[in-house]
Design a protein around this motif. Structure first.
Motif, PDB file in Angstrom:
ATOM      1  N   THR A 288       0.826  -1.198   0.000  1.00  0.00           N
ATOM      2  CA  THR A 288       0.000   0.000   0.000  1.00  0.00           C
ATOM      3  C   THR A 288       0.864   1.253   0.000  1.00  0.00           C
ATOM      4  OG1 THR A 288      -1.777  -1.146   1.181  1.00  0.00           O
ATOM      5  CG2 THR A 288      -1.776   1.263   1.272  1.00  0.00           C
ATOM      6  N   PHE A 289       1.959   1.207   0.753  1.00  0.00           N
ATOM      7  CA  PHE A 289       2.853   2.358   0.802  1.00  0.00           C
ATOM      8  C   PHE A 289       3.503   2.604  -0.560  1.00  0.00           C
ATOM      9  CE2 PHE A 289       6.520   4.895   2.141  1.00  0.00           C
ATOM     10  CZ  PHE A 289       5.922   5.762   3.051  1.00  0.00           C
ATOM     11  N   ASP A 290       3.769   1.522  -1.293  1.00  0.00           N
ATOM     12  CA  ASP A 290       4.288   1.664  -2.656  1.00  0.00           C
ATOM     13  C   ASP A 290       3.357   2.529  -3.500  1.00  0.00           C
ATOM     14  OD1 ASP A 290       6.476   0.100  -2.107  1.00  0.00           O
ATOM     15  OD2 ASP A 290       5.698  -1.705  -3.064  1.00  0.00           O
ATOM     16  N   THR A 291       2.072   2.153  -3.504  1.00  0.00           N
ATOM     17  CA  THR A 291       1.120   2.878  -4.340  1.00  0.00           C
ATOM     18  C   THR A 291       0.876   4.285  -3.802  1.00  0.00           C
ATOM     19  OG1 THR A 291      -0.677   1.792  -3.125  1.00  0.00           O
ATOM     20  CG2 THR A 291      -0.059   0.842  -5.236  1.00  0.00           C
ATOM     21  N   TRP A 292       0.899   4.430  -2.469  1.00  0.00           N
ATOM     22  CA  TRP A 292       0.727   5.757  -1.881  1.00  0.00           C
ATOM     23  C   TRP A 292       1.873   6.684  -2.311  1.00  0.00           C
ATOM     24  CZ3 TRP A 292       3.709   8.649   1.551  1.00  0.00           C
ATOM     25  CH2 TRP A 292       3.094   9.798   2.070  1.00  0.00           C
ATOM     26  N   CYS A 293       3.075   6.155  -2.303  1.00  0.00           N
ATOM     27  CA  CYS A 293       4.255   6.940  -2.700  1.00  0.00           C
ATOM     28  C   CYS A 293       4.137   7.430  -4.135  1.00  0.00           C
ATOM     29  CB  CYS A 293       5.524   6.109  -2.546  1.00  0.00           C
ATOM     30  SG  CYS A 293       6.310   6.264  -0.936  1.00  0.00           S
TER      31      CYS A 293
END
Length: 456
Positions: free
Chosen positions: A36-41
């Motif tokens: 999720t943090f990947d896509t948020w970034c």
């Protein structure tokens, strides 16, 4: 038993299922956290095209990961059955056979993934600006996939003897490392989509190293020794017999989802963005039922190895009730707070509107998925892995593709009927797999009674 192992052939069932499943759920939550943090970034620091690219290649990456994961499942079932039967020698041979087999397979799949990337990107029909970002991500990801596949096999080995705690710890470390590297590569160094991919493969490689250090140091039956690293062909044939159907099912289902993604992509970048946000929540909603299904598989396999089919069936049914209850608790707030959840990932009113639509439309059907997740794993636990393969391939591939073709060409080529292709497959699969589970376990009970001379 050594510390961390769990003998599930005796004792209260529900506490064993929950104690085993909880670290799995928490570990997968941490894994989803860094995904999720990947896509948020990329959604907040790179752009909409990169966000859509990273979020929509899951069906491609899952194709090879799922194929290898089927053999990890097969290895876990074989080890669990030998563990339940108390055969320490075959447990050790199974461990070393599984590791060596996966090491060779992972290298082959890495090469294959890189080679197929251009072809697979063409299939999903992404807009050119998104396809370019997908190529960057997938090429890097597949180049470093070996770490993830070896970690998955090591985790399956630990879970086979009831130890879900250590894989959980390693996932926490991997997740925190991935988040840190995202901050460095994407935000600080401005590496874009490639930075997310590099952060992922480095953290996955670290988790593989950790799990093998643990296997080497453990005093359990599954301890790893380089000098014992060889193939036992009889055991490998059992692993392949049980694992190959799962491998084929996972790979073909994911490949089918590549075509489903192509239906979504034809509606443009805003719909793709909304679908990406929905997919992130989808993965979180599936976590409890998937992890409980894995817990149920280990429970069933150990008790099947101990010739206690009634306890195995009781465990599967208790697992289903637990999965349904947990899923209901999660789905209700997601439906209520859908716009806020989508807004966390990316801004843009149209993207948020589509993401909210998908969440509220599809989430109520997740309870039905608990049946196919739990009962298909229960069937694998008794070695009947072909049955869920046939059922899932029919429901998730053949029937769903027929549905999408008919709907898009003859009924209404709009986004809502297309999105409903997923619940259509879930309903069909859960109905058939439940009947298969009841029939198969009834046969096993009769077979055991006959073998023991107890009659019917």
């Amino acid at each position: 038993m050594k510390k961390g192992d769990m003998d599930m052939t005796k004792g209260a069932i529900l506490p064993q299922i929950l104690i085993f499943a909880l670290p799995l759920i928490l570990g997968q939550l941490f894994q989803q956290l860094y995904n999720t943090f990947d896509t948020w970034c990329v959604g907040n620091f790179v752009g909409k095209n990169s966000f859509s690219a990273v979020g929509t290649v899951g069906s491609i990456t899952n194709m090879l990961i799922g194929f290898a994961g089927g053999f990890s499942t097969g290895a876990g079932v074989v080890i669990s059955q030998y563990y339940g039967a108390g055969d320490k020698e075959k447990v050790r041979k199974s461990v070393h056979t599984s590791i060596l087999f996966m090491a060779v397979l992972s290298v082959a799949l890495s090469i294959l993934g890189v080679a197929l990337t251009p072809f697979l990107i063409r299939i999903i029909k992404a807009p050119p600006e998104v396809a370019a970002e997908e190529y960057i991500y997938l090429t890097i990801y597949f180049s470093g996939i070996t770490g993830l596949l070896l970690y998955n096999m090591g985790s399956a080995i630990f879970r086979a003897v009831g130890n879900s705690r250590l894989p959980f710890i390693f996932l926490i470390v991997s997740s925190l490392m991935n988040i840190t590297l995202d901050l460095v590569f994407v935000i600080a160094l401005k590496m874009g989509t490639g930075g997310v991919a590099y952060a992922t493969i480095i953290s996955q490689g670290a988790s593989a190293i950790l799990v093998f250090i643990a296997l080497k140091k453990t005093k359990s039956q599954v301890s790893f020794r380089f000098r014992e690293l060889r193939i036992d062909w009889k055991i490998l044939s059992r692993i392949i017999f049980i694992g190959l159907p799962s491998a084929i099912q996972m790979a073909v289902t994911s490949f089918s989802n590549v075509f489903v993604q192509s239906y979504i992509n034809q509606f443009g970048a805003d719909v793709m963005g909304g679908w990406t946000a929905y997919n992130k929540v989808d993965q979180l909603l599936f976590l409890p039922m998937q992890c409980m299904g894995l817990a149920g598989m280990t429970f069933v396999a150990q008790n099947y190895g101990a010739d206690n089919i009634k306890r195995a069936k009781r465990g599967a049914d208790i697992t289903l009730v637990s999965a349904v209850t947990t899923t209901l608790v999660l789905v209700i707030p997601i439906i209520v707070l859908a716009p806020q959840v989508v807004r966390f990932f990316i801004n843009g009113e149209e993207v948020i509107e589509y993401g909210t639509l998908f969440l509220r439309l599809l989430s109520p059907f997740y309870v039905l998925c608990c049946f196919n997740q739990v009962y298909s794993n229960a069937l694998r636990g008794i070695g009947r892995s072909k049955t869920p393969m046939y059922v899932l391939l029919f429901s998730f591939v053949l029937a769903r593709q027929i549905y999408l073709f008919i709907v898009s060409n003859y009924i209404s080529n709009t986004i809502i009927p297309i999105a409903m292709g997923y619940p259509f497959g879930w309903i069909l699969c859960s109905s058939i797999i439940t009947v298969s589970y009841l029939v198969s376990f009834k046969k096993e009970e009769k077979k055991l009674c006959k073998d023991n001379g107890d009659g019917l």
